[in-house]
Design an enzyme around this catalytic site. Structure first.
Site, PDB file in Angstrom:
ATOM      1  N   CYS A 182       0.806  -1.222   0.000  1.00  0.00           N
ATOM      2  CA  CYS A 182       0.000   0.000   0.000  1.00  0.00           C
ATOM      3  C   CYS A 182       0.836   1.267   0.000  1.00  0.00           C
ATOM      4  O   CYS A 182       0.326   2.341  -0.318  1.00  0.00           O
ATOM      5  CB  CYS A 182      -0.949   0.002   1.199  1.00  0.00           C
ATOM      6  SG  CYS A 182      -2.109  -1.376   1.195  1.00  0.00           S
ATOM      7  N   HIS A 323      -3.974   7.436   6.181  1.00  0.00           N
ATOM      8  CA  HIS A 323      -4.105   6.175   5.446  1.00  0.00           C
ATOM      9  C   HIS A 323      -5.531   5.662   5.625  1.00  0.00           C
ATOM     10  O   HIS A 323      -6.174   5.273   4.662  1.00  0.00           O
ATOM     11  CB  HIS A 323      -3.080   5.170   5.976  1.00  0.00           C
ATOM     12  CG  HIS A 323      -2.984   3.924   5.172  1.00  0.00           C
ATOM     13  ND1 HIS A 323      -2.688   3.925   3.830  1.00  0.00           N
ATOM     14  CD2 HIS A 323      -3.139   2.618   5.527  1.00  0.00           C
ATOM     15  CE1 HIS A 323      -2.672   2.669   3.376  1.00  0.00           C
ATOM     16  NE2 HIS A 323      -2.945   1.869   4.385  1.00  0.00           N
ATOM     17  N   GLU A 334      -2.921   3.853  13.631  1.00  0.00           N
ATOM     18  CA  GLU A 334      -2.507   5.075  12.942  1.00  0.00           C
ATOM     19  C   GLU A 334      -2.814   6.302  13.804  1.00  0.00           C
ATOM     20  O   GLU A 334      -2.005   7.242  13.871  1.00  0.00           O
ATOM     21  CB  GLU A 334      -3.212   5.200  11.590  1.00  0.00           C
ATOM     22  CG  GLU A 334      -2.717   6.411  10.806  1.00  0.00           C
ATOM     23  CD  GLU A 334      -3.345   6.552   9.435  1.00  0.00           C
ATOM     24  OE1 GLU A 334      -2.773   7.271   8.589  1.00  0.00           O
ATOM     25  OE2 GLU A 334      -4.429   5.959   9.199  1.00  0.00           O
ATOM     26  N   LYS A 355     -10.096   7.292   1.625  1.00  0.00           N
ATOM     27  CA  LYS A 355     -10.654   5.955   1.394  1.00  0.00           C
ATOM     28  C   LYS A 355     -12.125   5.860   1.782  1.00  0.00           C
ATOM     29  O   LYS A 355     -12.827   4.950   1.332  1.00  0.00           O
ATOM     30  CB  LYS A 355      -9.830   4.911   2.149  1.00  0.00           C
ATOM     31  CG  LYS A 355      -8.424   4.742   1.600  1.00  0.00           C
ATOM     32  CD  LYS A 355      -7.643   3.686   2.351  1.00  0.00           C
ATOM     33  CE  LYS A 355      -6.211   3.604   1.873  1.00  0.00           C
ATOM     34  NZ  LYS A 355      -5.440   4.828   2.172  1.00  0.00           N
ATOM     35  N   HIS A 360     -10.180   1.507  -1.135  1.00  0.00           N
ATOM     36  CA  HIS A 360      -8.733   1.356  -0.986  1.00  0.00           C
ATOM     37  C   HIS A 360      -8.115   0.864  -2.287  1.00  0.00           C
ATOM     38  O   HIS A 360      -8.155  -0.332  -2.597  1.00  0.00           O
ATOM     39  CB  HIS A 360      -8.458   0.355   0.131  1.00  0.00           C
ATOM     40  CG  HIS A 360      -7.021   0.271   0.547  1.00  0.00           C
ATOM     41  ND1 HIS A 360      -5.995   0.853  -0.155  1.00  0.00           N
ATOM     42  CD2 HIS A 360      -6.434  -0.342   1.616  1.00  0.00           C
ATOM     43  CE1 HIS A 360      -4.847   0.603   0.441  1.00  0.00           C
ATOM     44  NE2 HIS A 360      -5.085  -0.116   1.519  1.00  0.00           N
ATOM     45  N   PHE A 419       1.148  -3.649   4.194  1.00  0.00           N
ATOM     46  CA  PHE A 419       1.477  -4.997   4.639  1.00  0.00           C
ATOM     47  C   PHE A 419       2.999  -5.124   4.751  1.00  0.00           C
ATOM     48  O   PHE A 419       3.748  -4.438   4.068  1.00  0.00           O
ATOM     49  CB  PHE A 419       0.990  -6.032   3.622  1.00  0.00           C
ATOM     50  CG  PHE A 419      -0.486  -6.315   3.667  1.00  0.00           C
ATOM     51  CD1 PHE A 419      -1.271  -5.900   4.726  1.00  0.00           C
ATOM     52  CD2 PHE A 419      -1.093  -7.032   2.646  1.00  0.00           C
ATOM     53  CE1 PHE A 419      -2.628  -6.175   4.766  1.00  0.00           C
ATOM     54  CE2 PHE A 419      -2.449  -7.319   2.669  1.00  0.00           C
ATOM     55  CZ  PHE A 419      -3.225  -6.892   3.733  1.00  0.00           C
TER      56      PHE A 419
END
Length: 431
Positions: A182, A323, A334, A355, A360, A419
């Site tokens: 990402c 994010h 986050e 998002k 996403h 990830f």
């Protein structure tokens, strides 16, 4: 309130190396095709999430996605004879790059070979051509051998996305792909920033593209139980970052690209400047394949490194593009990371998660956030985070609900998490 445990040393003055600005923006998004259409939908809080139409999702627990609208015409960007041999990401990327190049006032067709050698391409993509490869497998294993593409191998290699952009426009500088999950497009912009800053090149085409809406990819994410399944009947309510009742992310596609230039070159040719890329930070928790550490230290450190390089004190930042995936762990951690990076100023920061509006788009999400941030700077408007009906008590910062907010933004952070415990952040300044 979380007590800060990390400190960052601020440089006494700006790094004397060259400055980097963005002079062109292109966008192909689930909530709008084209930069201004995307921005109008974003600042108004208009969602692009809908029921999946690329294939029949009946029988899937997940049936919604952020798809680029049907009016997007792939034939404008890839010839009909070539369409069976490229992934959907290719026309999305070419459309976005074409808009960015035009917006920047560049005309590759009128450039000499030497001029084209000075323009590099850096594409960020998490999945690359996975949709194409999946379709080739389907054709092969169902006996449709004559329908398989002769380019099954080269097209299935993720690096060909950058090659397709370079070939379409004739750019002869470096042509690279960044695939870090990402954070891919955030890293592509960060690396391009470093290339220009250090004098390797004066101009970079940088951004991200992903088109992961395909049956096997959907199944794979579904098995991980990190996608929203409760809102199939109300797709536009499915992506709910920071909301107490969030139940997972919404998969999406799209492409956002930029023309990045050395500042004095841009000024000399009279280019419109959206903003400056002033700092880039990237870290890894070295912790888990898909989970974040609860402490949030490494995402906070990535933000701190970006601020340090930009020589911007944390308290001078007005806006953060989160994010904000709408997953239980990510949103909470986050939020914690932002508190660690900004200390008490975290509560004064306006922020939003794009998002919530588009889903996403995997490796392209960082570039999408940068585009929204630059346009927010231009217009003095913070876009809203929709669907935060009841905030999670652990997510207690200012996520700017509908209808958005007027705000003069001089300094902003675009944050990204991936990830594999990866974290990347960019600092953007208004000039």
């Amino acid at each position: 309130m979380i007590q800060p445990i990390l400190t960052f040393r601020l440089k006494s003055k700006r790094n004397p190396m060259r400055r980097v600005v963005i002079t062109g923006i292109g966008a192909v998004s689930p909530n709008g095709i084209g930069r201004e259409t995307f921005w109008e939908a974003t600042k108004c809080g208009r969602s692009g999430v809908r029921r999946i139409s690329r294939f029949d999702p009946t029988g899937y627990a997940v049936q919604v996605a952020g798809e680029v609208p049907d009016e997007f015409d792939e034939k404008k960007y890839v010839e009909v004879k070539d369409r069976p041999h490229v992934s959907r990401a290719v026309p999305l990327a070419i459309a976005s790059v074409q808009e960015a190049v035009c917006d920047a006032g560049l005309d590759p067709s009128g450039m000499s070979r030497d001029e084209l050698r000075k323009i590099g391409v850096l594409v960020g993509s998490g999945g690359g051509s996975q949709d194409f490869t999946e379709e080739q497998y389907r054709l092969y294993y169902t006996g449709h051998l004559k329908q398989c593409s002769v380019y099954t191998i080269p097209t299935g290699t993720i690096g060909t996305l950058a090659s397709e952009v370079s070939m379409r426009f004739g750019f002869r500088g470096l042509s690279h792909i960044v695939s870090t999950g990402c954070t891919s497009s955030t890293d592509a912009i960060g690396y391009s920033f470093r290339h220009i800053r250090s004098g390797v090149l004066n101009t970079m085409i940088a951004g991200g593209v992903d088109s992961p809406i395909a049956p096997l990819i959907l199944r794979g994410f579904q098995l991980m139980r990190i996608m929203s399944t409760r809102w199939n009947h109300e797709p536009q309510r499915a992506s709910r970052p920071f909301s107490r009742d969030r139940d997972g992310f919404v998969i999406a596609e799209g492409a956002w690209f930029f023309v990045m230039e050395e500042l004095e070159q841009a000024r000399a040719r009279g280019a419109h400047i959206y903003g400056e890329v002033a700092g880039y930070g990237s870290t890894c928790e070295a912790y888990h394949r898909v989970r974040l550490e609860e402490c949030g230290e490494e995402p906070a450190r990535a933000i701190g490194l970006a601020l340090e390089e930009a020589a911007i004190p944390a308290e001078e930042v007005q806006y953060i593009n989160y994010h904000g995936t709408s997953t239980e762990l990510n949103d909470r951690i986050e939020t914690r990371a932002v508190k660690l990076a900004f200390n008490g100023h975290a509560y004064k920061l306006a922020g939003s998660s794009l998002k919530s509006l588009i889903g996403h788009p995997q490796g392209a999400c960082g570039a999408a956030g940068v585009a929204a941030t630059l346009l927010a700077m231009r217009d003095g408007v913070v876009p809203p985070t929709i669907n935060v009906d009841e905030p999670d008590p652990d997510c207690d910062l200012d996520y700017v609900p509908v209808p958005g907010r007027r705000l003069a933004i001089e300094h902003a952070v675009a944050n990204c998490i991936a990830f594999g415990s990866k974290n990347s952040a960019l600092v953007l300044n208004r000039l």
